[in-house]
Design a protein around this motif. Structure first.
Motif, PDB file in Angstrom:
ATOM      1  N   LYS A  42       0.837  -1.198   0.000  1.00  0.00           N
ATOM      2  CA  LYS A  42       0.000   0.000   0.000  1.00  0.00           C
ATOM      3  C   LYS A  42       0.873   1.249   0.000  1.00  0.00           C
ATOM      4  O   LYS A  42       0.599   2.216  -0.725  1.00  0.00           O
ATOM      5  N   GLU A  43       1.901   1.254   0.833  1.00  0.00           N
ATOM      6  CA  GLU A  43       2.783   2.429   0.910  1.00  0.00           C
ATOM      7  C   GLU A  43       3.483   2.662  -0.421  1.00  0.00           C
ATOM      8  O   GLU A  43       3.606   3.808  -0.877  1.00  0.00           O
ATOM      9  N   SER A  47       1.042   4.064  -2.919  1.00  0.00           N
ATOM     10  CA  SER A  47       0.582   5.413  -2.599  1.00  0.00           C
ATOM     11  C   SER A  47       1.674   6.447  -2.812  1.00  0.00           C
ATOM     12  O   SER A  47       1.409   7.651  -2.723  1.00  0.00           O
ATOM     13  N   ASP A  48       2.888   6.004  -3.129  1.00  0.00           N
ATOM     14  CA  ASP A  48       3.987   6.911  -3.394  1.00  0.00           C
ATOM     15  C   ASP A  48       4.037   7.358  -4.838  1.00  0.00           C
ATOM     16  O   ASP A  48       5.014   7.941  -5.284  1.00  0.00           O
TER      17      ASP A  48
END
Lengths: 192, 185
Positions: free
Chosen positions: B179-180, B183-184
């Motif tokens: 997810k991280e 989302s970047d």
């Protein structure tokens, strides 16, 4: 976005994606997903990731592999009773079969004593082992090509195993053609 | 009586194994066709891209040879995955001995994942794959089993020789990392 604190329901998301939940459980998880943005996003990511990983997985020809597996191992036959051949030593079950085979052969051989026709008589020892001359032309051991020197007790496990296979073959023939089997009338020697 | 093909298709793994043990080679073929592609996916999750079909074939040969040792306390697929993983480790040990210097399997990062081929064109798909590739081998194995196969944690724990609790942690950590990364953008 803050992750959902309901770990129990989060854990069920892959199960929901794979259709592994009961109707009631699936309904409960879907109801939660409808109200939880974090789980809704995670479910969507799960499904996308699953599609991507499946699409990127190496493509193999399962049918060709199946054919190759079956063709490459003709020894993958199945023994009677459902057990596949084992690379290990004889199982306990196998040992019992060998013992039973040895006992059966002893009985058969003792009954066949009067029918050994080479002119040399077989000697039935008092300990119930049967000594058959090496050049005996008849008898179950001679039929299999085994050299029976001193007696059945001297047969190796491999020899007994071979005899067992012979017996299986005979038994199969009997099962297939019962009408062709004639039960011999044998006079049981006294004392055996 | 029913169509034999339908029967094979609908039969459970246990039923197919029993049929094969009675001499029905179609049952063996059905088992292979049912589990071959998941095995290929599993091999890919372990970082293997070369000669996967050979690895899958060897897995089934070994499995059919030792079907007596299969215990129904785990699913057949998990058992196949275990065999596949052992074969893969053996292959890598052999390669390591030959090349003399390749890292041990536990530290063997996924390398060699080239850009997506023409079959997968979406940018999202590329990013998702990149994100999965950034996971540790253990995280990737746990995550992939859970996501692509729906494997329960109890089975995953057996495969990776860990506990259910630890596998849950690995999975959720993997999800967080992915997810991280996404989302970047």
């Amino acid at each position: 976005m803050t992750e959902c604190m309901n770990e129990t329901l989060r854990d069920r998301l892959p199960d929901l994606a794979h259709g592994l939940l009961s109707a009631g459980e699936a309904s409960a998880v879907r109801a939660h997903v409808a109200e939880c943005a974090s789980c809704a996003g995670e479910l969507a990511l799960l499904e996308t990731t699953r599609l991507v990983l499946n699409a990127n997985a190496p493509r193999i020809d399962a049918t060709a592999i199946a054919q190759a597996v079956l063709a490459s191992r003709p020894a993958l036959r199945v023994e009677r009773g459902g057990a596949a051949p084992s690379r290990q030593g004889p199982s306990v079950w196998r040992s019992r079969q060998l013992f039973a085979a040895a006992a059966s052969l002893l009985i058969v051989a003792s009954l066949a004593v009067p029918f050994l026709g080479s002119g040399e008589e077989a000697e039935v020892r008092s300990d119930s082992t049967l000594a058959i001359p090496n050049d005996s032309p008849s008898g179950p051991a001679a039929r299999t090509g085994l050299a029976v020197s001193e007696g059945l007790s001297d047969l190796s496990a491999d020899d007994l195993s071979t005899l067992l296979d012979e017996m299986d073959a005979v038994e199969a023939n009997i099962a297939a053609e019962p009408s062709t089997v004639r039960t011999p009338t044998v006079d049981t020697p006294e004392g055996t | 009586m029913g169509d034999p093909t339908t029967r094979t298709h609908d039969a459970t793994d246990a039923q197919l194994i029993a049929q094969w043990q009675r001499g029905d080679q179609r049952a063996a073929a059905a088992l292979v066709e049912r589990h071959a592609q998941p095995l290929a996916r599993f091999a890919a999750s372990l970082g293997e891209r070369e000669q996967v079909d050979e690895l899958v074939q060897d897995t089934f040969v070994r499995a059919f040879q030792s079907i007596d040792s299969f215990r129904s306390d785990s699913s057949l697929r998990t058992w196949l995955f275990t065999i596949c993983k052992r074969l893969l480790l053996d292959r890598r040990r052999s390669e390591r001995r030959r090349r003399d210097g390749v890292e041990l399997e536990d530290r063997h990062a996924v390398v060699g994942y080239d850009a997506l081929d023409a079959l997968v064109a979406e940018e999202t798909a590329r990013r998702v794959q990149e994100a999965v590739d950034r996971l540790t081998p253990l995280q990737r194995e746990v995550f992939t089993l859970r996501v692509t196969e729906g494997t329960p944690y109890s089975e995953i724990a057996k495969l990776v020789d860990s506990t259910e609790g630890a596998c849950r942690v690995h999975y959720h950590n993997a999800m967080r990392i992915i997810k991280e990364y996404l989302s970047d953008d």
